[in-house]
Every structure is written in C-alpha cells, then in structure tokens.
Design a protein around this motif. Structure first.
Motif, PDB file in Angstrom:
ATOM      1  N   HIS A 119       0.827  -1.204   0.000  1.00  0.00           N
ATOM      2  CA  HIS A 119       0.000   0.000   0.000  1.00  0.00           C
ATOM      3  C   HIS A 119       0.869   1.265   0.000  1.00  0.00           C
ATOM      4  CE1 HIS A 119      -3.684  -2.315   0.599  1.00  0.00           C
ATOM      5  NE2 HIS A 119      -2.996  -3.044   1.465  1.00  0.00           N
ATOM      6  N   GLU A 120       2.084   1.127  -0.519  1.00  0.00           N
ATOM      7  CA  GLU A 120       3.019   2.251  -0.545  1.00  0.00           C
ATOM      8  C   GLU A 120       3.413   2.675  -1.951  1.00  0.00           C
ATOM      9  OE1 GLU A 120       6.323   1.101   1.843  1.00  0.00           O
ATOM     10  OE2 GLU A 120       5.133   0.885   3.678  1.00  0.00           O
ATOM     11  N   TYR A 121       3.289   1.811  -2.919  1.00  0.00           N
ATOM     12  CA  TYR A 121       3.712   2.112  -4.282  1.00  0.00           C
ATOM     13  C   TYR A 121       2.877   3.249  -4.869  1.00  0.00           C
ATOM     14  CZ  TYR A 121       4.593   1.428  -9.280  1.00  0.00           C
ATOM     15  OH  TYR A 121       4.911   1.617 -10.598  1.00  0.00           O
ATOM     16  N   ARG A 122       3.535   4.177  -5.558  1.00  0.00           N
ATOM     17  CA  ARG A 122       2.852   5.299  -6.209  1.00  0.00           C
ATOM     18  C   ARG A 122       2.964   5.115  -7.717  1.00  0.00           C
ATOM     19  NH1 ARG A 122      -0.060   8.491  -2.608  1.00  0.00           N
ATOM     20  NH2 ARG A 122      -0.061  10.024  -4.268  1.00  0.00           N
ATOM     21  N   ALA A 123       1.872   4.759  -8.342  1.00  0.00           N
ATOM     22  CA  ALA A 123       1.879   4.467  -9.775  1.00  0.00           C
ATOM     23  C   ALA A 123       1.733   5.730 -10.599  1.00  0.00           C
ATOM     24  CB  ALA A 123       0.745   3.498 -10.106  1.00  0.00           C
ATOM     25  N   ARG A 124       2.367   5.729 -11.754  1.00  0.00           N
ATOM     26  CA  ARG A 124       2.242   6.831 -12.695  1.00  0.00           C
ATOM     27  C   ARG A 124       0.787   6.965 -13.140  1.00  0.00           C
ATOM     28  NH1 ARG A 124       3.023   7.206 -18.596  1.00  0.00           N
ATOM     29  NH2 ARG A 124       3.080   4.928 -18.558  1.00  0.00           N
ATOM     30  N   GLY A 125       0.258   8.198 -13.034  1.00  0.00           N
ATOM     31  CA  GLY A 125      -1.125   8.453 -13.409  1.00  0.00           C
ATOM     32  C   GLY A 125      -2.090   8.423 -12.250  1.00  0.00           C
ATOM     33  N   TYR A 126      -1.635   7.889 -11.112  1.00  0.00           N
ATOM     34  CA  TYR A 126      -2.498   7.768  -9.934  1.00  0.00           C
ATOM     35  C   TYR A 126      -2.021   8.677  -8.795  1.00  0.00           C
ATOM     36  CZ  TYR A 126      -4.515   3.625 -12.151  1.00  0.00           C
ATOM     37  OH  TYR A 126      -5.153   2.765 -13.008  1.00  0.00           O
ATOM     38  N   GLU A 127      -1.288   9.709  -9.148  1.00  0.00           N
ATOM     39  CA  GLU A 127      -0.714  10.576  -8.112  1.00  0.00           C
ATOM     40  C   GLU A 127      -1.773  11.261  -7.270  1.00  0.00           C
ATOM     41  OE1 GLU A 127       2.242  10.190 -11.449  1.00  0.00           O
ATOM     42  OE2 GLU A 127       0.100  10.652 -11.317  1.00  0.00           O
ATOM     43  N   SER A 128      -2.967  11.492  -7.829  1.00  0.00           N
ATOM     44  CA  SER A 128      -4.012  12.187  -7.070  1.00  0.00           C
ATOM     45  C   SER A 128      -4.728  11.282  -6.078  1.00  0.00           C
ATOM     46  CB  SER A 128      -5.053  12.785  -8.031  1.00  0.00           C
ATOM     47  OG  SER A 128      -5.715  11.765  -8.757  1.00  0.00           O
ATOM     48  N   ALA A 129      -4.515   9.975  -6.180  1.00  0.00           N
ATOM     49  CA  ALA A 129      -5.166   9.049  -5.246  1.00  0.00           C
ATOM     50  C   ALA A 129      -4.530   9.197  -3.870  1.00  0.00           C
ATOM     51  CB  ALA A 129      -5.035   7.618  -5.733  1.00  0.00           C
ATOM     52  N   PRO A 130      -5.346   9.237  -2.811  1.00  0.00           N
ATOM     53  CA  PRO A 130      -4.784   9.377  -1.463  1.00  0.00           C
ATOM     54  C   PRO A 130      -4.033   8.118  -1.057  1.00  0.00           C
ATOM     55  CG  PRO A 130      -7.153   8.985  -1.363  1.00  0.00           C
ATOM     56  CD  PRO A 130      -6.819   9.177  -2.802  1.00  0.00           C
ATOM     57  N   GLY A 131      -2.783   8.264  -0.630  1.00  0.00           N
ATOM     58  CA  GLY A 131      -1.994   7.118  -0.206  1.00  0.00           C
ATOM     59  C   GLY A 131      -1.468   6.317  -1.375  1.00  0.00           C
ATOM     60  N   GLY A 132      -0.633   5.342  -1.069  1.00  0.00           N
ATOM     61  CA  GLY A 132      -0.071   4.493  -2.095  1.00  0.00           C
ATOM     62  C   GLY A 132      -0.935   3.273  -2.357  1.00  0.00           C
ATOM     63  N   MET A 133      -0.696   2.635  -3.503  1.00  0.00           N
ATOM     64  CA  MET A 133      -1.410   1.412  -3.868  1.00  0.00           C
ATOM     65  C   MET A 133      -0.799   0.880  -5.147  1.00  0.00           C
ATOM     66  SD  MET A 133      -4.904   2.726  -5.679  1.00  0.00           S
ATOM     67  CE  MET A 133      -4.817   3.753  -7.162  1.00  0.00           C
ATOM     68  N   VAL A 134      -1.040  -0.396  -5.407  1.00  0.00           N
ATOM     69  CA  VAL A 134      -0.706  -0.976  -6.704  1.00  0.00           C
ATOM     70  C   VAL A 134      -2.007  -1.082  -7.487  1.00  0.00           C
ATOM     71  CG1 VAL A 134       0.329  -2.909  -7.942  1.00  0.00           C
ATOM     72  CG2 VAL A 134       1.149  -2.325  -5.640  1.00  0.00           C
TER      73      VAL A 134
END
Length: 434
Positions: A307-322
């Motif tokens: 729950h830490e990965y920051r994917a390209r294109g998902y920067e606006s999502a709160p917190g990390g995720m795959v």
C-alpha cells in the motif's frame, strides 16, 4: 421437485450465457435518464469518486437523470481500490438514503462499490457472509437486487458486465470479492468519450487489465473439463473457456494489441481510445463467463500486501497502492509461460491476436512468444519491470504465496494444476522481465 442431472455424463457438457445488455457509443451518458426511468427508478443513488465527480461526464449523467424527473442522491466517497470498510460505508449510505436504483460512473472501484452497496443494503448481512470461499462463507445472494446501470470511465476492468465485486480485506492484507450473477448490472452504458482525459499511466494500467482478462479467459480450462454440477443452479459463474467467451476474448486481445500503445502515447487518438474501451467491455463479457486464473489470483496478493507504491497516473489518489491492472500484468508473462504447455495452440493463437509473429513458433515456444509480446508492450507503455520494480524481492515470496493460495476460485480455472510451490516459482519468475 428440485432439478437434478441424474443419468447425465459426469463431465460438463453445458455452458450458459447471461450477458448484461449493452449500450455503447458517443453520447450514451446523455440517455441515462430515459434508461433509469424505464427500469422503474424514482430515487437514484449516483455513485462516483472524488476525481470523476468534478468531470463533465458526471454532470451529464446527473442532468440526464434529473431531466427525466428522477430524484438523485450523489455518493462521491468511493475509495479507489475499495476495502471492506469502504464497502460498508457505501452500503450504509444507500440504506439510509432509501434509494430504489443505482447508477455508477467511474472505474472498476466505483462500479464494484455500487454492486456491494446494492447487495448489502437490499439483503443486509456481514460482508464476509457473501465473500467467496474459503475466505468467506459464499452465502448465495437471497434474491433480486435493485436495478443498477454501470457506466465505465476507464477502458479496463469490464466491471460493467460482470457479477463480481473486488475489495481489500484489510485485516488479512489480501484482496478478495463477491461473485454472483445477481450482482450484474441491469445495463452497461459505455460512452468512450469519458476516457479521453485519462492520464497515460491510467490508460496503460487499465488497458493491461483488458488484455490479461481476455488472455486468461481464452486460456482458461475448457468448460468440458469441469465436473457436472449436482443441479443446474449450482453451475459456477466462471464456467471455463467456451465457444461464446472465446469470440469476445480473441477480439479484445486483437483490439488491445492494435490500440493500447497508441492510446497510451496520444490522448487525442480518439479512434484508439474508442476501440480500447470497446475491448474492455468485450473482455468483461468473456471473463465474466469463462473466468480468469493465475495472473489475477497472484494479483490479489501483490495489491493486498503493498500500500506504498505510487503508480504513474495515480498521483491524485490518497496514499499508495498498486493499481489493479498493474498488479495483474506484472504476473502475466510468468504465468503464461507456465500454462502454455497445457494448450500451446491457444497460447499461440492469443499471441498472434496480440500482434506477435508466430510463423516459426512451435508448441514448445508458445509460452515464450506470448510472454515476450506482453513484456514488449509493458516496456513500451511504462509498466513496471516486474514485481521488483514495485517494491518486492525474493524475501517476500512466502507472504505472497500465503496471500494468493486462498484464491482457489481463480486458481482452479487455470488450464493445469497449480501448487503452492508453483506459485512460489511464478512469483520468483515475475520479479523482472527485461
């Protein structure tokens, strides 16, 4: 008297097709009000997330519903990559609002949350009562749900056509879901113009979800390899590859192979986005009937433990995720190398549909050709180079296997048996591709 299959052969000879009605095309969202009214809706729960809530497509949908004389209550707190808690919160909203229908506008997270809210507000129970075994109790849905119109805004999940709702079971650090044909939306309204503003990273991630859905359903065990159910109503939603699902899966693979890289590279390439969106719906229809297998079973562990990965294109999502599409495709090349020996011809056919050169490839090369073409497309579109690039290492393999092994509903759909040792080898092979 209950229906039985006494006297029939022990192996399955029947498959069933129960597709969701589809409306596809530019401007389809503007007709939502008429569609909802025709289903008898009067007070509608309009489900979305905070990002989509600010987009013109949401305003178009809401205006159409209100112009038809319907009372609309908006729920825009859907969590991207939903959890057991976010499902419960959405269900509480629907129950308190006393709605008689649902419209979902968004990606798979939004559509799945609307399905769960519909179920839990119509037939209240503990969420795990309905969750697939062995994680949950797999309680049958007691009866019909309220009408639900699903409107995707990403060209990926195909959730608008399936009876599946996926979520994170947070205390066990794994993904699981509910699967029942009564969860299927009453209508899929697919307007490809909603995908034109997606970030390239989101197009890539969701597009690879399309391709893995389609390839998994095409390479799944044949429906004739299953035991015949004791009664017709016990036939599972995921029936195995069959002539009906094969057609949609192959066309989705062909369209994805032709248009995914174009859609990622150029937001203004509307032809590519239109066909990729159509491919997503075709793939949803196919896998919702045939099933998916190893890459998806592995993906629930990959997403559930990170729950830490920051994917390209998902920067606006709160917190990390795959993101789901990434969690699936990073396993796919390894998985298809493993399954190819069970049915080389199908794997070669899938590779050819994807755009690989198969002229000199024999059965022994089937898995490598398919895996190689997928890896080539992943590299071209900025997908992470295997599990190592999203934060995993060989030391994580025992935990990944422990999380993936309970996904037996998916693993049994593979064209060959899968053991825990096999899963360990597959996670190891998925660490890096190039």
């Amino acid at each position: 008297m209950a229906e039985t299959t006494a006297g029939l052969p022990p192996r399955e000879t029947i498959f069933t097709v129960d597709p969701v009605p589809l409306k596809y095309g530019h401007g389809a969202l503007a007709e939502l009000g008429a569609d909802a009214k025709a289903m008898g809706m009067t007070r509608v729960a309009l489900f979305t997330d905070r990002t989509v809530a600010a987009l013109p497509c949401l305003a178009t949908a809401r205006e159409s519903l209100r112009a038809a004389g319907l009372d609309v209550v908006v729920y825009d707190a859907v969590k991207v990559e939903p959890t057991d808690r976010s499902f419960a919160e959405a269900a509480a909203f629907a129950q308190e609002a006393k709605v008689d229908g649902f419209v979902s506008i968004g990606g798979g997270s939004v559509m799945d949350t609307a399905k769960a809210a519909n179920l839990l507000s119509t037939w209240p129970d503990d969420l795990l009562a309905y969750v697939n075994a062995p994680i949950g109790q797999a309680k049958p849905v007691p009866g019909p749900l309220k009408p639900h119109i699903a409107c995707p805004t990403t060209s990926g999940t195909g959730s608008e056509t399936t009876g599946v709702a996926i979520f994170d079971l947070t205390d066990r650090q794994l993904k699981t879901g509910i699967s029942n044909k009564l969860l299927k939306p009453r209508l899929a309204v697919v307007d490809p113009t909603t995908t034109y503003t997606l970030p390239a990273g989101v197009v890539a991630a969701t597009g690879f979800d399309v391709l893995t859905h389609a390839i998994e359903s095409y390479t799944a065990r044949l429906f004739t390899t299953r035991d015949r159910p004791a009664a017709p109503h016990l036939r599972p939603p995921y029936q195995g590859a069959n002539p009906w699902s094969d057609g949609g899966a192959l066309e989705a693979i062909r369209l994805g192979g032709r248009y995914l890289e174009r859609a990622v590279a150029d937001p203004s390439d509307h032809e590519a986005h239109d066909f990729l969106t159509f491919a997503a719906t075709l793939a949803g229809m196919s896998f919702g009937n045939a099933g998916v297998h190893i890459p998806h079973a592995m993906s629930y562990a990959v997403a559930g433990l990170n729950h830490e990965y920051r994917a390209r294109g998902y920067e606006s999502a709160p917190g990390g995720m795959v993101p789901h599409g990434i969690s699936v495709v990073v396993n796919a090349p390894a998985a298809f190398r493993f399954t190819a020996e069970a049915d080389p011809e199908r794997h070669l056919t899938a590779a050819a549909a994807l755009g690989a050169d198969v002229h000199d490839a024999g059965p022994a090369e089937a898995g490598e050709v398919l895996a190689g073409r997928l890896a080539e497309m992943m590299k071209a579109t900025g997908i992470p180079n295997g599990l190592s690039e999203i934060g995993y290492s060989d030391t994580d393999i025992p935990a990944l296997v422990k999380s993936a092994w309970p996904q037996q509903r998916l693993l049994v759909q593979a064209p060959k048996p899968v053991s825990e040792d096999d899963l360990a080898d597959l996670f190891r092979a998925a660490m890096r591709y190039w």
